[in-house]
Design a protein around this motif. Structure first.
Motif, PDB file in Angstrom:
ATOM      1  N   PRO A 173       0.823  -1.227   0.000  1.00 39.09           N
ATOM      2  CA  PRO A 173       0.000   0.000   0.000  1.00 39.09           C
ATOM      3  C   PRO A 173       0.854   1.274   0.000  1.00 39.09           C
ATOM      4  N   GLU A 192       2.274   1.826  -3.397  1.00 37.95           N
ATOM      5  CA  GLU A 192       1.237   2.348  -4.298  1.00 37.95           C
ATOM      6  C   GLU A 192       1.056   3.852  -4.084  1.00 37.95           C
ATOM      7  N   GLU A 193       1.004   4.239  -2.793  1.00 40.30           N
ATOM      8  CA  GLU A 193       0.851   5.665  -2.459  1.00 40.30           C
ATOM      9  C   GLU A 193       2.024   6.504  -2.937  1.00 40.30           C
ATOM     10  N   SER A 223      -0.656  -5.044  -9.303  1.00 41.50           N
ATOM     11  CA  SER A 223      -1.452  -4.008  -8.642  1.00 41.50           C
ATOM     12  C   SER A 223      -2.323  -3.321  -9.692  1.00 41.50           C
TER      13      SER A 223
END
Ligand code: C2E
Ligand code: CA
Ligand code: CA
Ligand code: CA
Length: 275
Positions: free
Chosen positions: A78, A81-82, A115
């Protein structure tokens, strides 16, 4: 009361700030990790339930952070991804996984997680083609695992990308099946090669009637739609017996093996080969 309120607010604010700071620090460390060689790929076998042989291994990223030990993907994917790092990390995993798989027997494929963010920016299809070419891995031995969120894109652009990936010869897998809002509906939007039933259903076996009914339904669906079916998270003989009884094609889980580093998985694979 006002004092206490402000005090409380300040404490909360500070905690958030520390949290934010540590996330920023972790992102910076993650950005450096790729270059430092702190990322690695572990592999977990998928076992064919007809003959007990390894059909494929799933590539699972690991981060060995200096001073912090092993960090699992739930903690850093996560963040990646951020921080806009998942594209580079995903490309790296594709290359690494294809290069390893090229050294395994022809009957063993490799599964790589994608992703939803890797579908943005238009680079994915080229990255996959390049990883295949560089490794010499036949495309049909690369399985790409996506979750339902990839299909949430209202423009349907991601469906086009999936079609292009399929056209390369790769296999497309629906991962974590049954956890989304509209799992069944998504099966109509793309002809998946395989569905993987989410671990949460397997965890409740063999006792939960609902989980068993869902497993039965997915296995039947797989047969009628000509999609292979896999269960993940198999930890016990009883869970495995359920999967076999329902005619599921493959199983994956700690019952067979935890994810292993590349040399470990190579020995595991040869241990399962016919003598
Ligand atoms: P996933 O794709 O659903 O992968 C399966 C997860 O279940 C893995 O966790 C695996 O270690 C764990 N698992 C396998 N068998 C068992 C079992 O019997 N019991 C239990 N309790 N767990 C089991 P892991 O490696 O921590 O990965 C977590 C998630 O992180 C993955 O879930 C996947 O969504 C994501 N991920 C991992 N590697 C990558 C990657 O290279 N790229 C992307 N985009 N995501 C990744
Ligand atoms: Ca997966
Ligand atoms: Ca999964
Ligand atoms: Ca998952």
């Amino acid at each position: 009361a006002k004092q206490a309120g402000r005090g409380t607010f300040r404490v909360f604010d500070e905690a958030t700030d520390i949290h934010l700071q540590s996330r920023q620090k972790m992102k910076a460390a993650l950005r450096a990790a790729l270059g430092l060689g702190e990322l690695s790929v572990f592999y977990q076998p998928l076992i064919g339930l007809r003959d007990g042989r390894v059909t494929a291994c799933e590539a699972l990223m690991r981060w060995h952070r200096k001073g912090a030990g092993w960090i699992t993907p739930d903690q850093f994917i996560p963040l990646a991804e951020e921080a806009g790092l998942i594209g580079d990390m995903g490309e790296w995993v594709l290359h690494e996984a294809c290069a390893q798989a090229a050294r395994w027997p022809d009957s063993v494929s490799v599964a790589v997680n994608l992703s939803p963010l890797q579908f943005h920016g238009g680079a994915l299809v080229d990255q996959v083609a390049t990883a295949l070419r560089a490794s010499g891995l036949p495309p049909e031995r690369l399985q790409l695992e996506i979750t339902e969120s990839v299909l949430l894109d209202p423009t349907d652009r991601n469906i086009g990308v999936l079609q292009d990936l399929r056209a390369l010869g790769t296999k497309i897998v629906m991962d974590d099946f049954g956890t989304g809002y509209s799992s069944l509906g998504y099966l109509r939007s793309f002809p998946f090669d395989k569905i993987k039933v989410d671990r949460s259903f397997i965890r409740d076996l063999p006792d939960a009637r609902e989980a068993l009914a869902i497993l039965k339904a997915v296995a039947g669906l797989g047969r009628s739609l000509e999609m292979r079916t896999t269960v993940e998270g198999v930890e016990t003989q009883a869970q495995l017996d359920c999967a076999i009884a329902e005619g599921v094609d493959e199983a994956q889980g700690y019952f067979f093996s935890r994810p292993l580093p590349a040399p470990g998985i190579a020995s595991f694979i040869s241990g399962c080969l016919p003598k």
